[in-house]
Design an enzyme around this catalytic site. Sequence first.
Site, PDB file in Angstrom:
ATOM      1  N   HIS A 185      18.659  -9.645 -13.266  1.00 42.39           N
ATOM      2  CA  HIS A 185      19.371 -10.524 -14.330  1.00 42.39           C
ATOM      3  C   HIS A 185      20.552 -11.094 -14.204  1.00 42.39           C
ATOM      4  CE1 HIS A 185      16.542  -9.188 -17.918  1.00 42.39           C
ATOM      5  NE2 HIS A 185      16.654  -7.854 -17.249  1.00 42.39           N
ATOM      6  N   HIS A 187      15.358  -5.619 -10.434  1.00 42.94           N
ATOM      7  CA  HIS A 187      14.501  -6.347 -12.100  1.00 42.94           C
ATOM      8  C   HIS A 187      16.247  -6.228 -12.396  1.00 42.94           C
ATOM      9  CE1 HIS A 187      12.823  -6.894 -15.988  1.00 42.94           C
ATOM     10  NE2 HIS A 187      13.820  -6.177 -15.997  1.00 42.94           N
ATOM     11  N   GLU A 188      17.166  -5.076 -12.378  1.00 41.41           N
ATOM     12  CA  GLU A 188      18.589  -5.260 -13.863  1.00 41.41           C
ATOM     13  C   GLU A 188      19.420  -6.113 -12.617  1.00 41.41           C
ATOM     14  OE1 GLU A 188      18.292  -4.431 -16.155  1.00 41.41           O
ATOM     15  OE2 GLU A 188      16.797  -2.635 -15.937  1.00 41.41           O
ATOM     16  N   ASP A 221      13.378  -5.420 -31.684  1.00 40.46           N
ATOM     17  CA  ASP A 221      13.476  -4.277 -30.342  1.00 40.46           C
ATOM     18  C   ASP A 221      11.461  -4.904 -30.976  1.00 40.46           C
ATOM     19  OD1 ASP A 221      14.100  -2.571 -29.637  1.00 40.46           O
ATOM     20  OD2 ASP A 221      13.835  -1.619 -30.771  1.00 40.46           O
ATOM     21  N   GLU A 262      13.714 -11.652 -19.569  1.00 34.94           N
ATOM     22  CA  GLU A 262      12.463 -10.698 -18.830  1.00 34.94           C
ATOM     23  C   GLU A 262      11.534 -11.352 -18.453  1.00 34.94           C
ATOM     24  OE1 GLU A 262      13.700  -7.938 -18.619  1.00 34.94           O
ATOM     25  OE2 GLU A 262      15.189  -7.546 -20.489  1.00 34.94           O
ATOM     26  N   GLU A 287      21.378  -4.177 -17.717  1.00 38.22           N
ATOM     27  CA  GLU A 287      21.793  -5.205 -17.068  1.00 38.22           C
ATOM     28  C   GLU A 287      23.013  -5.925 -17.868  1.00 38.22           C
ATOM     29  OE1 GLU A 287      18.687  -5.863 -18.884  1.00 38.22           O
ATOM     30  OE2 GLU A 287      19.602  -7.836 -19.832  1.00 38.22           O
ATOM     31  N   TYR A 330       7.428  -9.473 -20.610  1.00 33.50           N
ATOM     32  CA  TYR A 330       7.732  -9.300 -18.906  1.00 33.50           C
ATOM     33  C   TYR A 330       6.575  -9.472 -17.943  1.00 33.50           C
ATOM     34  CZ  TYR A 330      11.229  -6.127 -20.663  1.00 33.50           C
ATOM     35  OH  TYR A 330      12.664  -4.715 -20.969  1.00 33.50           O
TER      36      TYR A 330
HETATM   37  N1  BES Z   1      17.145  -5.250 -20.587  1.00 33.94           N
HETATM   38  C1  BES Z   1      16.707  -4.568 -20.700  1.00 33.94           C
HETATM   39  C2  BES Z   1      16.376  -3.392 -21.749  1.00 33.94           C
HETATM   40  C3  BES Z   1      16.365  -3.513 -22.394  1.00 33.94           C
HETATM   41  C4  BES Z   1      15.556  -5.263 -23.505  1.00 33.94           C
HETATM   42  C5  BES Z   1      17.295  -2.888 -24.214  1.00 33.94           C
HETATM   43  C6  BES Z   1      15.261  -5.245 -25.364  1.00 33.94           C
HETATM   44  C7  BES Z   1      17.334  -3.317 -25.113  1.00 33.94           C
HETATM   45  C8  BES Z   1      16.146  -4.640 -25.369  1.00 33.94           C
HETATM   46  C9  BES Z   1      16.241  -3.949 -18.718  1.00 33.94           C
HETATM   47  O1  BES Z   1      16.493  -5.581 -18.137  1.00 33.94           O
HETATM   48  C10 BES Z   1      15.154  -3.699 -19.259  1.00 33.94           C
HETATM   49  O2  BES Z   1      14.142  -4.582 -18.923  1.00 33.94           O
HETATM   50  N2  BES Z   1      14.289  -2.606 -18.193  1.00 33.94           N
HETATM   51  C11 BES Z   1      13.848  -1.718 -18.769  1.00 33.94           C
HETATM   52  C12 BES Z   1      13.489  -1.347 -16.800  1.00 33.94           C
HETATM   53  C13 BES Z   1      12.643  -2.703 -16.405  1.00 33.94           C
HETATM   54  C14 BES Z   1      12.754  -2.533 -14.356  1.00 33.94           C
HETATM   55  C15 BES Z   1      11.227  -3.572 -16.698  1.00 33.94           C
HETATM   56  C16 BES Z   1      12.890  -0.446 -19.124  1.00 33.94           C
HETATM   57  O3  BES Z   1      14.893   0.584 -19.874  1.00 33.94           O
HETATM   58  O4  BES Z   1      12.534   0.158 -18.895  1.00 33.94           O
HETATM   59 ZN    ZN Z   2      15.008  -6.437 -17.772  1.00 33.42          ZN
END
Ligand code: BES
Ligand code: ZN
Length: 630
Positions: A325, A321-322, A403, A344, A297, A411
């Site tokens: 954010h 989703h993005e 991480d 999330e 995002e 989520y």
């Molecule tokens: N912000 C996240 C990606 C992220 C989280 C990167 C933590 C690094 C550390 C992004 O918004 C996200 O949640 N992406 C998901 C997709 C979403 C539709 C669930 C993904 O990348 O799968």
């Molecule tokens: Zn996200």
Amino acid sequence: MNPNTIVGLKRTIWVFSLFLLCTCNSKEYKNNMDTNKRAGLGDPHSFANLDEVIAGHASLDLKVDFNTKTLSGTCTWTLNRRATCDSLVLDTRDLTIHNVYQDDGTPCAFSLGAKHETFGQALTIKLPKNAKKILISYTTSPEAAALQWLDPQQTAGEDPFLFSQSQAILARSWVPCQDAPGVKFTYDAKITCPPNLLALMSAENPKEKNNSGVYNFKMEQAISSYLLALAVGNLEFKSTGRNSGVYAEPAMLQKSVNEFEDMQHMIDSAEALYGPYKWGQYDVLVLPPSFPFGGMENPRLTFATPTILAGDKSLVSLIAHELAHSWSGNLVTNKTWNDFWLNEGFTVYFEQRIMEKIYGTEYERMLTTLGFGELQNTIQRLNKAGKRKDTHLYLNLENRDPDEGLTDVAYEKGRFFLQTIESFVGRKKFDNFLKQYFTENAFKPMSTQDFLDYLDKHLLDTLSGAEDSIKPHMWVYGPGIPGNIPKVKSHALDKIDNLLLTFNKGGNLTKKETQDWTTHHWLYFLRGIELENLSNKQMKMLDTNFQLTNGSNAEILCDWFKIAIEKEYKTAYPAIRKFLIGVGRRKFLTPLYERLAQTEEGKAWAKEVFIEAKPGYHAVSYQSIEEILE
Ligand code: BES
Ligand code: ZN
């Protein structure tokens, strides 16, 4: 002696004494974190002395060099410091710091602390009394964890490509910064890249290339370091509406625009729900397939994987989703990575509300049912691994890589907690509450406890019995899925449950039964197959009837390949190999490598594939795979 030599000598002495002062081992890191924790200030994943000084504006001047795979130049921080503050501690990782200067150009003493594998190194700068700005000249490492440098053959065209991924704590590998989500700053940047390429950032962006290769950026709304972003490539822009558009390599542009045709509608729906979009323009950048996430995002410019270009818009909830954010996360930001669910969980809830508005209730219910299934699997997996505490919404990630908090607990459990509140207080009240929450807390960090207090004050305290029925503390500080979670029901997926009953007893699946299936029906079906009862004959039947191995939808492919590996269905292996080499999205890679690693033979094969695939993976992905294969 020439004055420069004196300055140089003085600096050496300073650096040396600072070096002695620092204990230069991981204890130093721990002490710093502990002190911060005790004071209630600071961040568990940052070395920064946030209680003394805040770096409130960055000016970047960086040159992008594809030959050396480095960024080099300067970052100037404007400081907001306490009178007693005499040093600035920034986070860095694998940066080479050349010099540090104060406003008037005189050099400042600095030192780098001990290297920590995940947290990097503290850069401690001695602050002269009146310094308001500090300029750091530095070069990134070709291995910078945030950056991926792609050769032309790894892109859709004939040019190289660079992109960053800063979340959670990788910004420090390309910009020395206070790398803590609770700190917000504005920025401007000058990026110099090869003249045939376009540079983009999480900022006001150019719409086309220029001949000089020099691009200037401004981000006037305050953002956290994890939202710093840069991409450079042969990119073109196409508008998708009033304040939205898509950037992609020319070969991918039209396909992306078609897939995202509902984007402007999503923005309008989101605004109708929770108030104005505060960032001006909303664009999506479609990256090469090595992008390690589905989406990121970055403000004003979501980064997205091309694996959502299914051709039928069936994976565009990722854009919702993005986009969501832009409120939950980018406006109201998790204070530390322990509060990650605030980013999330709220975003998944908001995403589903957007999807419901545009595609209807039945569609939203399918997504929610699938999400619930994922949550159950995740909780089961974490419990099995003895990580029951990681099924709490509020996490304790101290001394761990943030991480590790990136699971469906944040989520999906987060989303279902909000749904529980909604189901008790009613949608109207909850929507008013959320709108007020985003408005009043915009551009501020939010901790889990802050949220619980806000929830009580602005919603639950006024409704008798609400607190007791919802049990916010149980949701946030307790394990697993609380019993008061609302029931999800999808009629479309219930029908599949019936089909699964016969299929799991060795039955068939016909074209007629699946004729109106979309991606989500398929995902639900594949996830409902009982592997122990699945025969080779059934695998072959599914593959012949529905061409699963040769499919083009990445989500379906991934679920099918998981089954194929478990059942050692070798027909699919060449396609699995191609998928593992062609796609760098970690969410797809880890479950496949994990399943392969369950047998000796599978692991050997996986290692072979990984050797070929690794040069195409971003560090975020290959580090996870290395852990699996070691
Ligand atoms: N912000 C996240 C990606 C992220 C989280 C990167 C933590 C690094 C550390 C992004 O918004 C996200 O949640 N992406 C998901 C997709 C979403 C539709 C669930 C993904 O990348 O799968
Ligand atoms: Zn996200």
